[in-house]
Design a protein around this motif. Structure first.
Motif, PDB file in Angstrom:
ATOM      1  N   ARG A 255      27.869 -21.810  66.862  1.00  0.00           N
ATOM      2  CA  ARG A 255      28.523 -20.560  66.508  1.00  0.00           C
ATOM      3  C   ARG A 255      28.079 -19.480  67.486  1.00  0.00           C
ATOM      4  O   ARG A 255      26.950 -19.504  67.971  1.00  0.00           O
ATOM      5  CB  ARG A 255      28.144 -20.153  65.084  1.00  0.00           C
ATOM      6  N   ILE A 256      28.967 -18.524  67.751  1.00  0.00           N
ATOM      7  CA  ILE A 256      28.618 -17.480  68.726  1.00  0.00           C
ATOM      8  C   ILE A 256      28.570 -16.109  68.084  1.00  0.00           C
ATOM      9  O   ILE A 256      27.746 -15.278  68.456  1.00  0.00           O
ATOM     10  CB  ILE A 256      29.608 -17.521  69.925  1.00  0.00           C
ATOM     11  N   LEU A 257      29.427 -15.835  67.082  1.00  0.00           N
ATOM     12  CA  LEU A 257      29.424 -14.515  66.439  1.00  0.00           C
ATOM     13  C   LEU A 257      28.725 -14.573  65.078  1.00  0.00           C
ATOM     14  O   LEU A 257      27.856 -13.765  64.800  1.00  0.00           O
ATOM     15  CB  LEU A 257      30.856 -14.008  66.266  1.00  0.00           C
ATOM     16  N   MET A 258      29.119 -15.512  64.248  1.00  0.00           N
ATOM     17  CA  MET A 258      28.450 -15.665  62.971  1.00  0.00           C
ATOM     18  C   MET A 258      27.139 -16.415  63.192  1.00  0.00           C
ATOM     19  O   MET A 258      26.910 -16.991  64.256  1.00  0.00           O
ATOM     20  CB  MET A 258      29.334 -16.417  61.969  1.00  0.00           C
ATOM     21  N   TRP A 259      26.291 -16.402  62.171  1.00  0.00           N
ATOM     22  CA  TRP A 259      24.978 -17.017  62.323  1.00  0.00           C
ATOM     23  C   TRP A 259      25.039 -18.516  62.043  1.00  0.00           C
ATOM     24  O   TRP A 259      25.958 -19.006  61.393  1.00  0.00           O
ATOM     25  CB  TRP A 259      23.980 -16.338  61.381  1.00  0.00           C
ATOM     26  N   GLU A 260      24.023 -19.228  62.540  1.00  0.00           N
ATOM     27  CA  GLU A 260      23.897 -20.653  62.264  1.00  0.00           C
ATOM     28  C   GLU A 260      23.776 -20.858  60.757  1.00  0.00           C
ATOM     29  O   GLU A 260      22.983 -20.198  60.104  1.00  0.00           O
ATOM     30  CB  GLU A 260      22.642 -21.216  62.941  1.00  0.00           C
ATOM     31  N   GLY A 261      24.586 -21.740  60.218  1.00  0.00           N
ATOM     32  CA  GLY A 261      24.512 -22.032  58.799  1.00  0.00           C
ATOM     33  C   GLY A 261      25.554 -21.310  57.974  1.00  0.00           C
ATOM     34  O   GLY A 261      25.662 -21.556  56.783  1.00  0.00           O
ATOM     35  N   TYR A 262      26.334 -20.408  58.598  1.00  0.00           N
ATOM     36  CA  TYR A 262      27.435 -19.775  57.858  1.00  0.00           C
ATOM     37  C   TYR A 262      28.476 -20.853  57.550  1.00  0.00           C
ATOM     38  O   TYR A 262      28.917 -21.560  58.463  1.00  0.00           O
ATOM     39  CB  TYR A 262      28.038 -18.647  58.695  1.00  0.00           C
ATOM     40  N   PRO A 263      28.868 -20.990  56.287  1.00  0.00           N
ATOM     41  CA  PRO A 263      29.639 -22.187  55.932  1.00  0.00           C
ATOM     42  C   PRO A 263      31.146 -22.104  56.136  1.00  0.00           C
ATOM     43  O   PRO A 263      31.837 -23.089  55.899  1.00  0.00           O
ATOM     44  CB  PRO A 263      29.315 -22.369  54.446  1.00  0.00           C
ATOM     45  N   TYR A 264      31.687 -20.953  56.544  1.00  0.00           N
ATOM     46  CA  TYR A 264      33.152 -20.830  56.607  1.00  0.00           C
ATOM     47  C   TYR A 264      33.622 -20.543  58.029  1.00  0.00           C
ATOM     48  O   TYR A 264      32.836 -20.243  58.911  1.00  0.00           O
ATOM     49  CB  TYR A 264      33.620 -19.695  55.690  1.00  0.00           C
TER      50      TYR A 264
END
Lengths: 192, 188
Positions: free
Chosen positions: A130-139
């Motif tokens: 992921r580049i904008l959201m954080w690692e582990g964001y589920p959607y």
């Protein structure tokens, strides 16, 4: 040489992989029928046709249609100053196509953004995180079935998210209105 | 003699002694050297920089010592959009600040999420840290931020310092709700 000529060279090289190029306001678009061969097509466009600059890669969610995803490549050649747009359709079941990072290194972050926002994976990408959201964001928040307000999530010690209060919104402005009351942001359904 | 000098210290009359309350004195020290910590997250930070520049002269109020270290700062100015990705970092930096500490939410985004009713933006920094002063605007002008800092000085001046210190030193779990203490007489 115009972009149309270059599109025809691509067709001559790859034959039935493309349908006829479409031209709209001087912009030429080619649809690549098989997404599995996009890297090959891009490599040829760069090496033989001088498209040395990848302007952008974007993705479209055709929610409700099949195939669901369209991936769009905007190409530009600095020496000949021509643009060319390549499109390819990817099914939801597959949601995967080859990376073009080996052709243009700048594709790295573009493809990471598409993966982050749409959940389309790029096979062979050197660092598909992921580049904008954080690692582990589920959607995947730019999908059409993701609510505007967002969804709750919890990633301990990294980040959390909660749905935003929409309060009857989204509120949309109407630029063509005759007075400020008609123009101001209000709840507007598509029928209005 | 001016009317305002009646409140001032006159060594000819009062000698070398000043009578005041500890609360008033401590608060006076605190409020006139608020060291801000810029938490610049978006375009509000541009106005924050303008506030710190020469035209607006923030040093008139004793707040010009902007420190980029939470250990050395008193007031965190959250200037800009707090995304969920940044939220826990902001909280961590707040936690690293030494007591006493205060927070200003500068602008619509830091106060409420602003125009970002979105999956990515925290709807107001007061969801994670306590905020003392909210500044309206998108972004607020430097005058608005200075006004907020002066309002914060007014709040600092009314805090029950001694009571809080006693409570902290005895490490007592406080069950009685604190009553707001009357403003001390102006010293200067």
């Amino acid at each position: 040489m115009s972009a149309l000529d270059q599109a025809n060279q691509l067709i001559a090289q790859f034959g039935d992989l493309f349908s006829a190029p479409t031209e709209f306001r001087g912009e030429v678009t080619l649809v690549v029928d098989d997404p599995e061969r996009i890297a090959e097509v891009c490599a040829f466009a760069k090496k033989s046709l001088g498209f040395d600059y990848l302007v952008d890669i974007s993705s479209v969610d055709n929610y409700g249609d099949d195939p669901r995803w369209t991936v769009v490549y905007e190409l530009y050649g600095i020496s000949h100053a021509q643009y060319l747009r390549l499109k390819t359709n990817v099914s939801e079941e597959k949601s995967e196509l080859p990376t073009v990072t080996a052709v243009w290194r700048t594709a790295d972050w573009h493809e990471r953004e598409i993966y982050d926002m749409m959940g389309i994976r790029f096979r062979g990408h050197p660092d598909l995180r992921r580049i904008l959201m954080w690692e582990g964001y589920p959607y995947f928040p730019l999908r059409k079935d993701f609510p505007l307000a967002g969804k709750p999530s919890e990633m301990p010690d990294v980040a959390f998210s909660k749905p935003a209060p929409i309060e009857g919104g989204p509120f949309v402005a109407a630029p063509g209105g005759k007075d400020a009351i008609e123009r101001e942001p209000r709840v507007r359904t598509p029928e209005d | 003699m001016h009317a305002s000098t009646e409140f001032g210290y006159n060594s000819k009359i009062e000698g070398d002694a000043i009578h005041t309350r500890v609360d008033a004195a401590l608060n006076w020290f605190r409020k006139n050297s608020l060291w801000p910590m810029p938490m610049g997250l978006a375009c509000c930070a541009i106005e924050l920089m303008a506030t710190g520049a020469s035209r607006f002269d923030i040093s008139r109020f004793g707040m010009e010592v902007m420190r980029f270290s939470p250990r050395q700062s008193d007031v965190m100015i959250v200037a800009g959009t707090v995304t969920y990705k940044m939220a826990l970092a902001v909280k961590r930096i707040y936690d690293q600040m030494a007591e006493p500490k205060w927070v200003i939410a500068m602008g619509a985004c830091a106060s409420t999420g602003g125009m970002y009713r979105s999956y990515a933006v925290l709807q107001g920094v007061d969801n994670i840290i306590p905020v003392d002063v909210y500044v309206a605007g998108c972004p607020p002008r430097p005058e608005a931020l200075l006004d907020a800092l002066i309002k914060l000085q007014g709040k600092v001046a009314r805090e029950p310092v001694v009571k809080e210190l006693v409570i902290t030193s005895r490490k007592k779990a406080l069950s009685v709700p604190e009553k707001p203490v009357e403003a001390p007489p102006a010293l200067a």
